[in-house]
Design an enzyme around this catalytic site. Structure first.
Site, PDB file in Angstrom:
ATOM      1  N   LYS A  41      37.125  25.566  16.915  1.00 16.05           N
ATOM      2  CA  LYS A  41      36.831  25.900  15.525  1.00 16.05           C
ATOM      3  C   LYS A  41      36.858  27.404  15.299  1.00 16.05           C
ATOM      4  O   LYS A  41      35.817  28.035  15.102  1.00 16.05           O
ATOM      5  CB  LYS A  41      35.452  25.334  15.130  1.00 16.05           C
ATOM      6  CG  LYS A  41      35.464  23.816  15.011  1.00 16.05           C
ATOM      7  CD  LYS A  41      34.323  23.318  14.151  1.00 16.05           C
ATOM      8  CE  LYS A  41      34.426  21.809  13.976  1.00 16.05           C
ATOM      9  NZ  LYS A  41      33.248  21.234  13.336  1.00 16.05           N
ATOM     10  N   ARG A  90      22.601  23.259  -0.474  1.00 11.47           N
ATOM     11  CA  ARG A  90      22.984  23.751  -1.787  1.00 11.47           C
ATOM     12  C   ARG A  90      23.483  22.643  -2.708  1.00 11.47           C
ATOM     13  O   ARG A  90      22.925  22.403  -3.755  1.00 11.47           O
ATOM     14  CB  ARG A  90      24.088  24.808  -1.660  1.00 11.47           C
ATOM     15  CG  ARG A  90      23.647  26.103  -0.987  1.00 11.47           C
ATOM     16  CD  ARG A  90      24.862  26.912  -0.656  1.00 11.47           C
ATOM     17  NE  ARG A  90      25.836  26.005  -0.006  1.00 11.47           N
ATOM     18  CZ  ARG A  90      27.127  26.240   0.128  1.00 11.47           C
ATOM     19  NH1 ARG A  90      27.622  27.366  -0.342  1.00 11.47           N
ATOM     20  NH2 ARG A  90      27.930  25.385   0.719  1.00 11.47           N
ATOM     21  N   SER A 128      30.070  31.269   2.599  1.00 10.76           N
ATOM     22  CA  SER A 128      30.867  32.207   3.393  1.00 10.76           C
ATOM     23  C   SER A 128      32.321  32.220   2.944  1.00 10.76           C
ATOM     24  O   SER A 128      32.949  33.275   2.879  1.00 10.76           O
ATOM     25  CB  SER A 128      30.803  31.834   4.878  1.00 10.76           C
ATOM     26  OG  SER A 128      29.508  32.028   5.381  1.00 10.76           O
TER      27      SER A 128
END
Lengths: 160, 160, 160, 160, 160, 160
Positions: A41, A90, A128
């Site tokens: 990743k 969120r 991000s």
């Protein structure tokens, strides 16, 4: 002593992450912010850069340790004698992914607890990936990230 | 005079986009449909093809201008003296992403307004990616896209 | 001239509503904020109180008219020569209800357009019902509602 | 010492609530399970019954206190010197309501933290209202609720 | 005779898929589990491996046929004289994607019906991608997948 | 022989329900449309009216039986030798409630299967409650409901 782990890719760390971290640091004796370094990743930033930016951003919170890990988070947590995983929440799509991970981690390690913390409203729509996108397009990210991250991305843009 | 911008990747433009565009064109003096051309986000179609397909599809709407942009949409909007960004909304996952972008754009340019328009029910489940997938597998997309797009994809399939 | 209608129950009007109204007032020539008075949907406040609180809250926005209506919103809009309905969007559950209403209104009156505006992040979690609940329990709502509403609820609490 | 409050209407308490409570009791020095008794929100059970059923169900968890409260939860938490509110999370609609409440409580009392815990998968679709509905229709709820609650509802059904 | 098709990428097949398949096999005369082999959508496992793992996992369900297909699922279904497509549903994001596909397939072939089945609660948070991730990181997946899949991934890990 | 039950409150039956019923009638040998008559859940229409309106609306589908039930749906289904419950799905909030009910019914009767069918796109935003609201406000519902329901509501409005 209760130790919590706040795992993530932090690519880069944002004011939303710092907010979650501050909350966790008030609740637990020690919080380890742990950068995932699985080679499959790859992020935008290499993991040494991520660690440096985090270290600068959190140096004023006394009970926070900055670390990296690969492999299963529950194995890493056991090694660190941590009982709690901390995650921020969120949006609905976050929520479903986080539920899936929390259930899988409970499956792998029943005594591990995942706690969800909610960031301040001004961070509700911060991520991000949106920070990277805005900065790469020449936008100002100084209100969205710690100073160290802002400086790093400004330098990147100047070089290009 | 109120100018609105309808930004997107339009890879390709669908009947859902055309429907949103028609609605916006009735509400505002001028609507600029603006194709994003950031080199890091390569689509299936190159951007000249996208622009040609759009131009053919919207030639009968008098107050629409077709253009492309790169960089921050709010900077492009300022250059064009546009006060409004127009976006279509279909599903919950759309909704969350669009909220995130709208808040970020408000952050970067507080006087810019994002308006969401809802397409007709028959377009609720229509997207550029599903159009591409169906066409590539030999399915009929003539009811899902403007005639120019249908012809283009039929020619593509014949060549392969 | 484009006239927009911002319909709702406004029980009571909050800073989130005021924010949406200000945005709409910048985009359209005239905005009518219209309180729904259907007798089957009794609110906490009677509709005269709602209208008075709204009038005081919006007196500084020049192109806003305060009114009430019953019956179908699309019929009321036609009578007022309005082409646009304005709605605020906060959460996923809002989104689904609002989509349903927008499609139904389009069904009843195809030329009517519903526009969704997004409020500031600090209003994302604000609703009339939570304002009432907090105030009735003795909490401070001064940062959540216009001054007139805050005064009204403070007086209510004093009387009880 | 960290004290957490687990507030709710518990109408009645289910195995899902007990699971969340057990997790919270392992993480914090003391957990107060607090039944909301606002007179405007009448439940199916009166609050003395709720308290008795909870007391029987949690008597084996040493660091749990059973209590009731009315008014603002953040005021009650201050009185109890609690720093943390604990909530369970199951579905998307839960998530949005809980986010709204968490943000409002943060607004009213910035130093208060809301933590979300996830119940076991078998409790994902369990709620007090579905328990009541199934029991009232003659269904077996013995695997869904603590023994005391099962006995109480069985007696209710026998009387009717 | 009613034939149903259960299409998917099955990369790899999990206990959640097996559960859906068992339910479908009780409802319809014949169920074809059909692995998508479009070359543009490469998975982790090659499609021969997928087929072998599925064949071993379903050998005890008498009315199940294992097959692969490319192209449009509705064309494949016609060729197989199948009237029904079967899909599993877990989360909201699944739901929206599945609705989109179901509507598109109805568009392409109005007489084809898509049926959604719900898996057991313990499979609610299970997916092929999480199985791969956990296994690659050295975690135990024996309770999440059929025996054949577990053996295959254990061998893979030993080789690496 | 496979018998399916399509339970609901049908207050009133809409074109969306009729569409789901038609699809179910093509898939199963017999479909029982069953009106819930629990006295604690009073609807707008009394249950005899509901049954009459349904009977008129479905008289042309040969394998449909119209019935009413109270108590647990799984008990009613057993009595009718039905193996399948059929439900329609429209929105995310539907989805979560339906998942909760499906899991509860599986809990109460493991051999019972719940199948979800998706209605046509034009019915995606249609519900009994919106039909009632529009009709009561004087709007035209003739494209949203069967003829019998439209006539019934028109007569109601004339009487008021």
């Amino acid at each position: 002593m209760t130790t919590a782990i706040y795992p993530g890719s932090f690519d880069p760390i944002t004011n939303g992450h710092i907010d979650v971290l501050n909350r966790a640091a008030r609740l637990f004796d020690k919080v380890i912010i742990a950068v995932l370094t699985n080679p499959s990743k790859k992020g935008f930033l290499d993991y040494e850069t991520k660690l440096n930016l985090i270290r600068e951003s959190v140096k004023d919170i006394s009970n926070v340790e900055v670390d990296s890990f690969n492999g299963l988070i529950v194995e890493y947590a056991k090694k660190k004698n941590a009982q709690v995983l901390v995650r921020g929440l969120r949006a609905v799509t976050d929520f479903e992914y986080e539920m899936q991970m929390a259930q899988m981690n409970k499956n792998l390690s029943p005594e591990m607890e995942t706690l969800f913390l909610v960031s301040n409203t001004e961070n509700t729509f911060l991520s991000s990936s949106i920070v990277k996108e805005v900065s790469m397009l020449g936008g100002d990210i100084s209100k969205l990230v710690p100073e160290s991250v802002n400086n790093y991305f400004n330098n990147l843009n100047r070089e290009i």
